[in-house]
Scaffold this motif. Sequence first.
Motif, PDB file in Angstrom:
ATOM      1  N   SER A 190      92.184  12.484  -7.433  1.00 31.18           N
ATOM      2  CA  SER A 190      91.115  13.113  -6.808  1.00 31.18           C
ATOM      3  C   SER A 190      90.050  13.693  -7.719  1.00 31.18           C
ATOM      4  N   ALA A 235      86.099   8.110  -3.800  1.00 31.47           N
ATOM      5  CA  ALA A 235      86.789   8.524  -2.768  1.00 31.47           C
ATOM      6  C   ALA A 235      88.111   8.308  -3.088  1.00 31.47           C
ATOM      7  N   GLU A 238      93.736   9.369   0.698  1.00 32.68           N
ATOM      8  CA  GLU A 238      94.563  10.242   1.127  1.00 32.68           C
ATOM      9  C   GLU A 238      95.364  10.945   0.114  1.00 32.68           C
ATOM     10  N   ASN A 265      84.389   5.152   8.743  1.00 30.88           N
ATOM     11  CA  ASN A 265      84.830   6.502   8.838  1.00 30.88           C
ATOM     12  C   ASN A 265      83.698   7.121   7.962  1.00 30.88           C
ATOM     13  N   SER A 266      83.084   8.416   8.173  1.00 31.88           N
ATOM     14  CA  SER A 266      82.104   9.069   7.421  1.00 31.88           C
ATOM     15  C   SER A 266      82.761   9.539   6.335  1.00 31.88           C
ATOM     16  N   GLY A 267      83.772   9.392   6.013  1.00 29.75           N
ATOM     17  CA  GLY A 267      84.736   9.953   4.754  1.00 29.75           C
ATOM     18  C   GLY A 267      84.377   8.827   3.516  1.00 29.75           C
ATOM     19  N   SER A 300      96.154  11.686   9.617  1.00 25.25           N
ATOM     20  CA  SER A 300      94.971  10.843   9.447  1.00 25.25           C
ATOM     21  C   SER A 300      94.393  10.872  10.872  1.00 25.25           C
ATOM     22  N   TRP A 317      91.481   9.273  12.048  1.00 26.99           N
ATOM     23  CA  TRP A 317      90.609   8.284  11.911  1.00 26.99           C
ATOM     24  C   TRP A 317      91.306   7.043  12.603  1.00 26.99           C
ATOM     25  N   ASP A 358      77.508  12.215  12.633  1.00 30.77           N
ATOM     26  CA  ASP A 358      78.032  12.200  11.308  1.00 30.77           C
ATOM     27  C   ASP A 358      77.922  10.834  10.673  1.00 30.77           C
ATOM     28  N   THR A 407      79.752   8.092  11.938  1.00 26.92           N
ATOM     29  CA  THR A 407      80.942   7.137  12.205  1.00 26.92           C
ATOM     30  C   THR A 407      80.948   6.177  13.322  1.00 26.92           C
TER      31      THR A 407
END
Length: 378
Positions: A73, A83, A86, A145-147, A216, A218, A352, A354
Amino acid sequence: MGMAEGMMRCRCMALLVLVGVAASAVSAVSDGLLPNGNFKDGPAKSELNGTVVMGRHSIPNWEISGFVEYIQSGHTQGGMMVAVPEGASAVRLGNDASIRQNIRVTRRAYYSVTFSAARTCAQAEKLNVSVAADSGVLPVQTVYNSGGWDSYSWAFRAMHSAVWLAIHNPGVEEDPACGPVIDAIAIKTLQPPTKTKGNMLRNGDFEDGPYIFPDSPWGVLVPPMDEDSCSPLPGWMIMSSTKVVKYVDAPRYRVPHGARAVELVAGREAALVQEVRTVAGRSYRLQFYVGDAANGCKESMVVEAYVAAASLKVQYQSQGKGGYRRAMLDFVAVGNLTRVVFQSLHYHMKVDGTLCGPVVDDISLVSVHKRAARRLFM
């Protein structure tokens, strides 16, 4: 004890040790993360060249092939942060790279695999997930997913008690470090799709499906599959070229019935399908819920159901806070095999970015003894 007897005993002990070592290389699995499935245990520093993993067995519990990176990370590339789906660490699969693990399963049982993936440089990435001769190519070019990452599912039937589960990047990019990032790989035993009392459909309430990570928010994407493929959503097929549906659960979403439902997130580009045996000329009734998942998807939604020669458009005005309506479609079968099909007529997106859509749940099909007519009620 004579010399010959002693040598024989030593050989037997050595054989037992070798068998034990071989057995320990196969991980016995239960529902949840695979051993080191989140890559928390990484390579020793001496087995890394920057982020590139040097040894085939450098990552505990895994065997790698090709250009594989161990990403943590906060890692940046070209001034942009990569990214990590998790946790604190993940792996990136470069050109023609793969990662695999030998797992112990129950022969002839059905399993679903769930993993998180993030795209990096390329716009049209794919991943090949396989167990022995069973394989499936999962498109990862669309981010739902916006992530920046999503959780995907895939299923197989175990033909042996020990199998190699592999994830392979078949892409060939100019930069080998442009492959997808993989994290959080889990497995779940699926029940054979069976009908429940009073319903001709299998798994019509979607209570059996792929593993959803507890933390999670999503859901899990169920990808398109061939008609002969094993489905991570037992009883159901996803018909599309590149798009998916999303499997959601009650702890994080509002579902109309029970603990699980399906969110149609790809408009007309993906259809939820099941084939059921019918009698030509006989009347049947299809019932189902349409709603929203209370995930902020504020749109005017339309779900269209197709069955035999009949269809029904169900409109639902979503406030993004949860809610549903019940729909019913009576029809006459035109053949001995009838397809039940659900699609969202439109794309929907939250503020966002998504992708989202209407939820369908608690789908039932029964034989009725009256003339067919279409009805829709609240």
